[in-house]
Design a protein around this motif. Structure first.
Motif, PDB file in Angstrom:
ATOM      1  N   ALA B  28      10.612 -13.871  26.199  1.00  0.00           N
ATOM      2  CA  ALA B  28       9.299 -14.029  25.570  1.00  0.00           C
ATOM      3  C   ALA B  28       9.359 -13.734  24.074  1.00  0.00           C
ATOM      4  CB  ALA B  28       8.278 -13.109  26.251  1.00  0.00           C
ATOM      5  N   ASP B  47      14.225  -4.055  19.636  1.00  0.00           N
ATOM      6  CA  ASP B  47      14.526  -3.880  21.053  1.00  0.00           C
ATOM      7  C   ASP B  47      15.358  -2.621  21.218  1.00  0.00           C
ATOM      8  OD1 ASP B  47      14.607  -6.079  23.659  1.00  0.00           O
ATOM      9  OD2 ASP B  47      15.793  -4.230  23.782  1.00  0.00           O
ATOM     10  N   GLN B  55      16.038  -8.835  29.932  1.00  0.00           N
ATOM     11  CA  GLN B  55      16.619  -8.743  31.272  1.00  0.00           C
ATOM     12  C   GLN B  55      17.293 -10.050  31.668  1.00  0.00           C
ATOM     13  OE1 GLN B  55      16.834  -5.958  32.459  1.00  0.00           O
ATOM     14  NE2 GLN B  55      15.043  -4.725  31.933  1.00  0.00           N
ATOM     15  N   TYR B  56      16.598 -11.149  31.441  1.00  0.00           N
ATOM     16  CA  TYR B  56      17.106 -12.424  31.951  1.00  0.00           C
ATOM     17  C   TYR B  56      18.314 -12.900  31.154  1.00  0.00           C
ATOM     18  CZ  TYR B  56      17.013 -17.094  33.950  1.00  0.00           C
ATOM     19  OH  TYR B  56      17.354 -18.247  34.590  1.00  0.00           O
ATOM     20  N   VAL B  95      10.625   1.933  20.555  1.00  0.00           N
ATOM     21  CA  VAL B  95       9.252   2.199  20.123  1.00  0.00           C
ATOM     22  C   VAL B  95       8.679   3.228  21.090  1.00  0.00           C
ATOM     23  CG1 VAL B  95       6.955   1.226  19.808  1.00  0.00           C
ATOM     24  CG2 VAL B  95       8.988  -0.098  19.151  1.00  0.00           C
ATOM     25  N   PHE B 273       8.800  -6.971  40.456  1.00  0.00           N
ATOM     26  CA  PHE B 273       8.645  -6.379  39.125  1.00  0.00           C
ATOM     27  C   PHE B 273       7.188  -6.062  38.860  1.00  0.00           C
ATOM     28  CE2 PHE B 273      12.147  -9.402  39.231  1.00  0.00           C
ATOM     29  CZ  PHE B 273      13.194  -8.564  38.893  1.00  0.00           C
ATOM     30  N   GLU B 316       6.551 -10.878  30.648  1.00  0.00           N
ATOM     31  CA  GLU B 316       6.224 -10.139  31.870  1.00  0.00           C
ATOM     32  C   GLU B 316       5.312  -8.947  31.593  1.00  0.00           C
ATOM     33  OE1 GLU B 316       8.090 -12.162  34.676  1.00  0.00           O
ATOM     34  OE2 GLU B 316       9.502 -10.502  34.877  1.00  0.00           O
TER      35      GLU B 316
HETATM   36  C1  LIG Z   1      16.122  -4.541  35.655  1.00  0.00           C
HETATM   37  C2  LIG Z   1      15.638  -5.970  35.671  1.00  0.00           C
HETATM   38  C3  LIG Z   1      16.552  -7.001  35.928  1.00  0.00           C
HETATM   39  C4  LIG Z   1      16.137  -8.327  35.962  1.00  0.00           C
HETATM   40  N1  LIG Z   1      17.047  -9.297  36.242  1.00  0.00           N
HETATM   41  C5  LIG Z   1      16.624 -10.585  36.338  1.00  0.00           C
HETATM   42  C6  LIG Z   1      17.546 -11.624  36.662  1.00  0.00           C
HETATM   43  O1  LIG Z   1      18.723 -11.379  36.816  1.00  0.00           O
HETATM   44  N2  LIG Z   1      17.055 -12.898  36.823  1.00  0.00           N
HETATM   45  C7  LIG Z   1      15.735 -13.188  36.659  1.00  0.00           C
HETATM   46  O2  LIG Z   1      15.337 -14.325  36.806  1.00  0.00           O
HETATM   47  N3  LIG Z   1      14.866 -12.229  36.309  1.00  0.00           N
HETATM   48  C8  LIG Z   1      15.278 -10.946  36.172  1.00  0.00           C
HETATM   49  N4  LIG Z   1      14.381  -9.966  35.864  1.00  0.00           N
HETATM   50  C9  LIG Z   1      12.985 -10.366  35.629  1.00  0.00           C
HETATM   51  C10 LIG Z   1      12.859 -10.545  34.100  1.00  0.00           C
HETATM   52  O3  LIG Z   1      12.111  -9.447  33.629  1.00  0.00           O
HETATM   53  C11 LIG Z   1      12.200 -11.807  33.610  1.00  0.00           C
HETATM   54  O4  LIG Z   1      12.639 -12.924  34.286  1.00  0.00           O
HETATM   55  C12 LIG Z   1      12.396 -12.021  32.103  1.00  0.00           C
HETATM   56  O5  LIG Z   1      13.502 -11.357  31.586  1.00  0.00           O
HETATM   57  C13 LIG Z   1      11.150 -11.550  31.426  1.00  0.00           C
HETATM   58  O6  LIG Z   1      11.245 -11.771  30.050  1.00  0.00           O
HETATM   59  P1  LIG Z   1      10.424 -10.905  29.016  1.00  0.00           P
HETATM   60  O7  LIG Z   1      10.796 -11.422  27.683  1.00  0.00           O
HETATM   61  O8  LIG Z   1       9.006 -10.870  29.379  1.00  0.00           O
HETATM   62  O9  LIG Z   1      10.955  -9.421  29.211  1.00  0.00           O
HETATM   63  P2  LIG Z   1      12.424  -8.793  29.223  1.00  0.00           P
HETATM   64  O10 LIG Z   1      13.444  -9.798  29.390  1.00  0.00           O
HETATM   65  O11 LIG Z   1      12.341  -7.685  30.195  1.00  0.00           O
HETATM   66  O12 LIG Z   1      12.544  -8.175  27.757  1.00  0.00           O
HETATM   67  C14 LIG Z   1      11.819  -7.050  27.351  1.00  0.00           C
HETATM   68  C15 LIG Z   1      12.616  -6.343  26.288  1.00  0.00           C
HETATM   69  O13 LIG Z   1      11.777  -5.360  25.699  1.00  0.00           O
HETATM   70  C16 LIG Z   1      12.542  -4.238  25.414  1.00  0.00           C
HETATM   71  N5  LIG Z   1      11.654  -3.082  25.381  1.00  0.00           N
HETATM   72  C17 LIG Z   1      10.777  -2.662  26.329  1.00  0.00           C
HETATM   73  N6  LIG Z   1      10.114  -1.564  25.938  1.00  0.00           N
HETATM   74  C18 LIG Z   1      10.578  -1.268  24.706  1.00  0.00           C
HETATM   75  C19 LIG Z   1      10.275  -0.226  23.782  1.00  0.00           C
HETATM   76  N7  LIG Z   1       9.344   0.729  24.051  1.00  0.00           N
HETATM   77  N8  LIG Z   1      10.934  -0.205  22.599  1.00  0.00           N
HETATM   78  C20 LIG Z   1      11.865  -1.160  22.314  1.00  0.00           C
HETATM   79  N9  LIG Z   1      12.181  -2.167  23.158  1.00  0.00           N
HETATM   80  C21 LIG Z   1      11.545  -2.226  24.339  1.00  0.00           C
HETATM   81  C22 LIG Z   1      13.564  -4.173  26.523  1.00  0.00           C
HETATM   82  O14 LIG Z   1      14.716  -3.490  26.101  1.00  0.00           O
HETATM   83  C23 LIG Z   1      13.827  -5.629  26.825  1.00  0.00           C
HETATM   84  O15 LIG Z   1      14.971  -6.094  26.176  1.00  0.00           O
HETATM   85  C24 LIG Z   1      14.787  -8.635  35.757  1.00  0.00           C
HETATM   86  C25 LIG Z   1      13.882  -7.603  35.450  1.00  0.00           C
HETATM   87  C26 LIG Z   1      14.295  -6.290  35.410  1.00  0.00           C
HETATM   88  C27 LIG Z   1      13.284  -5.203  35.103  1.00  0.00           C
END
Ligand SMILES: Cc1cc2nc3c(=O)[nH]c(=O)nc-3n(C[C@H](O)[C@H](O)[C@H](O)COP(=O)(O)OP(=O)(O)OC[C@H]3O[C@@H](n4cnc5c(N)ncnc54)[C@H](O)[C@@H]3O)c2cc1C
Ligand SMILES: Cc1cc2nc3c(=O)[nH]c(=O)nc-3n(C[C@H](O)[C@H](O)[C@H](O)COP(=O)(O)OP(=O)(O)OC[C@H]3O[C@@H](n4cnc5c(N)ncnc54)[C@H](O)[C@@H]3O)c2cc1C
Lengths: 400, 503
Positions: B28, B47, B55-56, B95, B273, B316
């Motif tokens: 995202a 991050d 995560q992904y 953060v 999740f 997410e």
């Molecule tokens: C442990 C885990 C493993 C997963 N593995 C998979 C997978 O293998 N395949 C799949 O399809 N989906 C997986 N998922 C689901 C995954 O979350 C979503 O598919 C996708 O990654 C969501 O994208 P996003 O950008 O919303 O969040 P994310 O990809 O979760 O990215 C959020 C980022 O924000 C950062 N962050 C959060 N809080 C803070 C803070 N306070 N300060 C600084 N940085 C921060 C984190 O380090 C992270 O890098 C997983 C989820 C989790 C929790």
């Protein structure tokens, strides 16, 4: 009117003061009804640092306008100290009471002089303290940092877990027949025959007739008194606390500062609590007061200067709580002049004073002499300038 | 250490001021950053992880990438494009709070130095937590979450164990089981609490469901080929072992009598999740309780706008939907900001992104219907837990202790999660109730009924435990010259109206 309850005393507010009063009154055979606006023990009494301040306290918390009168405080502290000693026995419950003693430190020659002066008052009041130079203090508590040039030691300082004290008082009161009504905010207090009619509940459906009303509504004390027709000049504030992650036992004593807002101790669970009356970011009497990051910085900087090992710990959480302060920073306890049977109790250090004020309120309700002299602590002193009072408090409430 | 050391702030904290500040470098945050930076806005992406990707798109360790390749090369490519577009990327920045102004984010970098972050727009893309539910033995070493096992497999090429059982609920269990099989692990079985793969797993592909379901069917086929059984309607009853998990017992949901025990050396249990919303809540964005998941979720529109002007929540963190949805949400938020900045994207891009999000929403809805709702799962699995089940692992609080407080009649106060926390210490540990909060709430409800509005622990500063030393350097708040686009429109970030749920 049907469904009207009667009681010998109605207590407004189930914080530590209301709970202590309920315990003393119910145990003496009075029929007690406790009316609480939310959950019991969650406001000042759920957020307090829980220190038992027996040696003289730092007289001006950060942002406080008027210093409190330390010499006047001490006899009250001593009387409270004696009552804490037997409290667990009296309540039949553990409240994690610990009388492990405390240091109050000085970092400047002026502060050192204050320690010497306060030691003289303490001796006069029968509170044993000892003045140590910096090295002697460090020998006794090696965690103290190099800026500490003197400290007083008082073996009576201590701690009790506030999350246990109010519930323990309420349980004891309940065993003696007191009824607590949570989520029942008091809405009206009217003169009724010789006594009072108190109307509470979200829909006003709970009505109790009583000769005695005890207003222990903490920061809302002024609002509740206003329902009975008394305009009290209160100045509620919110202050905040900080907790580190848990650690094995490392700091056996309470540490305070004579010239700045600081209290540090390690609680039974292992967390170190850092406080000292630093102002919160908001005082929210309708919702939850929020802590200030600026106060966090100030408080932690001071704490790590006095106790350098703190710098290597991690901050786990912080929170703010509201406090019923009076403009002169002195405790408030007594009957409101002109309103027979309407008692108030509150003010700073209410946690330390809870066992004393609980007993005092019972004496007042029974028209008996109180265990300590409270003649100058009554609400009368907050009732002058009648015209400005209501305005003043509203302003304080909305401004924060 | 000298006294002076503590008297002097050890240097003014760095203050970063940008047009757009993005927290979270997953699908995202990266998608938003790419568009915004490419359009010429100044963007900083922070991050807490050492590498971007979230995560992904989590990056494999260099040695692993060299030997086994990158399992998701499109993630690496996206990170490259974000950097090439000129976005400043700050990894290892956690953060942990919001300053008193209600808008400056407080972070600490990898060396423990404080950093203050400001943006005319804030985008919160903090992703999700794994949803865990307690069971007897879940505190044993060797019990992990599916996400953790997946990361070990993808970024370290390391199996979590040799004989592993995968359990929980949701579409994520199957790819995790497949990754383990690919690493040569013996997967003794997959216990899925729901019954999504009915009537027969093989029939799934034939149903002409959208791609998401075809993908699931593909995993089912691969597991069948590896002779990994999938037990639907089953969940973990307990794990046992001395120093480490050595056996796990699985039974039909609601019928613990028909239980079977398997020898394992690792166990992965997860129930999907849930959004990581602490930061959004601290910023004062309105939240509501999602009826299906039971989670407090920020109120957003399709563009990611929240109740707080200038603050966006995407990915997410705004609701679970998978990586493609996270990317689409990132794109729409970027477009919305570009429109507000008078740099609208091509109409075609806008229409396409909107259509993609709507299509993805249908997928999510469909998968959602296949699996049991997290709220229902929680209320069916947690209340029957035996009394000695550890509910709060941080503070070692058992179900029995929580029930005792919740059912206590002596103090006649309705009990909610905050009362339980005060009386038992559940939720007071390092995770601050993020792991156990859902289970504590479910236990309280089952004993005391729904008594007050408070069914989650409030969001509290700091979001993660932070070193006190990081605070010692920050007293003054000097304003470094803002690096924002010259002539940019006035501050988009609305007034700070901090708000949290009542205690
Ligand atoms: C442990 C885990 C493993 C997963 N593995 C998979 C997978 O293998 N395949 C799949 O399809 N989906 C997986 N998922 C689901 C995954 O979350 C979503 O598919 C996708 O990654 C969501 O994208 P996003 O950008 O919303 O969040 P994310 O990809 O979760 O990215 C959020 C980022 O924000 C950062 N962050 C959060 N809080 C803070 C803070 N306070 N300060 C600084 N940085 C921060 C984190 O380090 C992270 O890098 C997983 C989820 C989790 C929790
Ligand atoms: C952060 C902090 C740290 C402190 N540290 C210490 C310390 O270390 N040592 C010490 O001695 N003191 C300390 N204090 C001060 C003292 O602990 C508290 O002020 C004390 O617990 C207050 O008790 P109380 O019963 O007067 O008020 P509260 O605990 O605030 O209780 C008042 C109650 O009245 C209720 N109420 C209000 N309006 C109504 C209504 N209309 N109808 C019914 N109920 C109503 C409220 O809901 C509340 O529960 C601290 C205070 C704070 C906030």
């Amino acid at each position: 009117m049907s469904g009207v309850l009667t009681a010998d005393a109605v207590i407004v507010g189930a914080g530590v003061l209301g709970a202590a009063a309920a315990h003393h009154l119910a145990r003496a055979g009075h029929r007690v009804v406790i009316l609480e606006r939310g959950a019991p023990g969650r406001e000042g009494s759920g957020t307090t640092a829980g220190n038992l301040h027996i040696q003289a306290v730092h007289s001006q918390r950060p942002g406080q306008e008027v210093p409190l009168d330390n010499a006047r405080f001490l006899p009250l502290q001593r009387a409270a100290s004696e009552r804490w000693e037997t409290l667990e026995e009296e309540l039949g419950a553990s409240v994690e009471l610990r009388r492990s003693g405390g240091f109050t430190v000085a970092e400047t020659p002026g502060q050192h002089a204050e320690l010497v002066e306060k030691h003289a008052w303490e001796t006069g009041a029968g509170i044993p303290t000892e003045v140590l130079d910096g090295d002697a203090a460090r020998a006794a508590l090696p965690q103290l940092g190099p800026t500490v040039i003197a400290a007083t030691w008082c073996a009576l300082d201590g701690y009790a877990n506030p999350l246990k004290v109010t519930p323990a008082y309420l349980s004891s009161a309940a065993r003696s027949g007191a009824r607590t009504h949570p989520y029942s905010p008091v809405r009206r207090i009217d003169r009724h025959r010789e006594g009072w009619r108190v109307t509470a509940g979200r829909d006003g459906g709970l009505v109790v007739d009583t000769p005695v009303v005890v207003d222990t509504a903490g920061p809302w004390l002024g609002r509740v008194a206003a329902m009975a027709g008394a305009a009290l000049r209160m100045s509620p504030v919110a202050i905040q606390m900080h907790s580190t992650v848990r650690l094995p036992p490392i700091l056996p004593h309470l540490v305070q500062h004579i010239g700045e807002g600081l209290s540090v101790k390690q609680v039974a669970a292992g967390n170190l609590l850092i406080g000292g009356g630093w102002p919160a970011r908001t005082l929210d009497l309708e919702g939850r007061s929020l802590p200030s990051l600026a106060s966090l910085h100030g408080n932690v900087r001071l704490a790590a200067r006095v106790l350098p090992f703190l710098a290597d710990l991690r901050l786990l959480r912080m929170w703010a709580g509201p406090l019923a302060a009076t403009p002169d920073e002195m405790p408030l306890i007594g009957e409101v002049p002109g309103l027979p049977g309407f008692l108030v109790a509150g003010g700073t250090y209410a946690f330390t004073f809870a066992p004393l004020w609980g007993e005092t309120l019972r004496c007042l309700a029974e028209s008996k002499p109180p265990p300590v002299d409270i003649a100058d602590l009554g609400p009368g002193r907050l009732m002058d300038h009648a015209d400005h009072q209501a305005d003043h408090q509203e302003e304080r409430n909305t401004q924060c | 250490m000298t006294a002076d050391h503590w008297n002097e702030p050890s240097g003014a904290p760095e203050t970063v001021t940008r047009d757009v500040l993005i927290v979270g470098g997953g699908p995202a945050g990266l998608s938003a950053a790419e568009r915004l930076a490419a359009a010429g806005l100044t963007v900083t992406l922070v991050d807490e992880q050492p590498e971007l990707g979230g995560q992904y798109y989590r990056r494999p360790a260099p040695a692993v990438a060299e030997r086994w390749g990158d399992h998701r090369p499109e993630g690496g490519a996206l990170v490259e494009r974000v950097r090439a577009a000129g976005a400043e990327c700050r990894t290892r920045h956690t953060v942990w709070g919001v300053d008193d102004d209600g808008r400056t984010l407080l972070a600490v970098d990898g060396e423990g130095r404080p950093v203050r972050l400001r943006g005319r727009y804030l985008i919160i893309a903090t992703g999700a937590y794994e949803r865990v539910l307690p069971f007897p033995g879940w505190q044993l070493p060797g019990v992990a979450t599916p996400g953790f096992a997946q990361h070990l497999a993808a970024s370290e090429h390391t199996p979590i164990g040799e004989r592993v059982l995968v359990a929980g609920s949701g579409p994520f269990l199957l790819p995790v089981a497949c990754s383990l099989v690919d690493l040569g692990v013996t997967v003794v079985g997959v216990a899925e609490a729901g019954t999504p793969y009915r009537p027969r797993p093989a029939a799934l592909g034939a149903l002409r469901h959208p791609a998401r379901l075809r993908e699931l069917a593909g995993y089912v086929t691969r597991l069948a080929r590896a002779r990994v059984p999938i037990w639907q309607g089953h969940s973990v009853v307990r794990a046992e072992g001395t120093d480490r998990v050595s056996s796990v017992t699985v039974a039909a949901v609601g019928d613990p009598a028909a239980a079977r025990t398997f020898l394992v050396d690792a166990l992965c249990v997860g129930y999907g999740f849930r959004p990581q919303t602490d930061l959004a809540r601290m910023l004062g964005c309105d939240v509501r309780t999602d009826a299906v998941t039971g989670d407090a979720t920020p109120v957003t529109d399709p563009r990611g706008r929240t109740s707080r002007p200038g603050v966006y929540v995407i990915g997410e963190a705004a609701g679970i939907g998978g990586a493609p949805t996270a990317r689409a949400r990132g794109l729409l938020a970027a477009f919305d900001i570009l429109i507000r900045e008078g740099r609208p994207p091509a109409r075609r891009d806008l229409l396409r992104a909107g259509a993609a999000l709507r299509g993805l929403a249908r997928f999510t809805e469909l998968t959602g219907r296949l699996f049991p709702s997290p709220a229902r799962l929680t209320s069916s699995l947690v209340p029957p837990l035996p009394g000695d089940t550890m509910i709060c692992r941080c503070e070692a609080v058992t179900a029995r202790e929580i029930r005792a407080v919740a059912g206590e009649a002596e103090v006649p106060a309705p009990v909610d999660v905050n009362a339980v926390k005060a009386r038992t210490r559940a939720g007071m540990g390092p995770c601050q109730g993020r792991e156990c909060g859902v289970a504590v709430a479910a236990l309280v409800r089952s004993v005391a009924g729904r008594t007050t509005d408070a069914n989650v622990f409030p969001a509290r500063t700091p979001i993660r435990p932070i070193p006190l030393r990081a605070l010692l350097a920050t007293e003054t708040t000097p304003e470094t010259t803002p690096k924002t686009t010259p002539g940019a429109s006035p501050d988009a970030l609305g007034p700070a109206t901090p708000q949290e749920e009542r205690p």
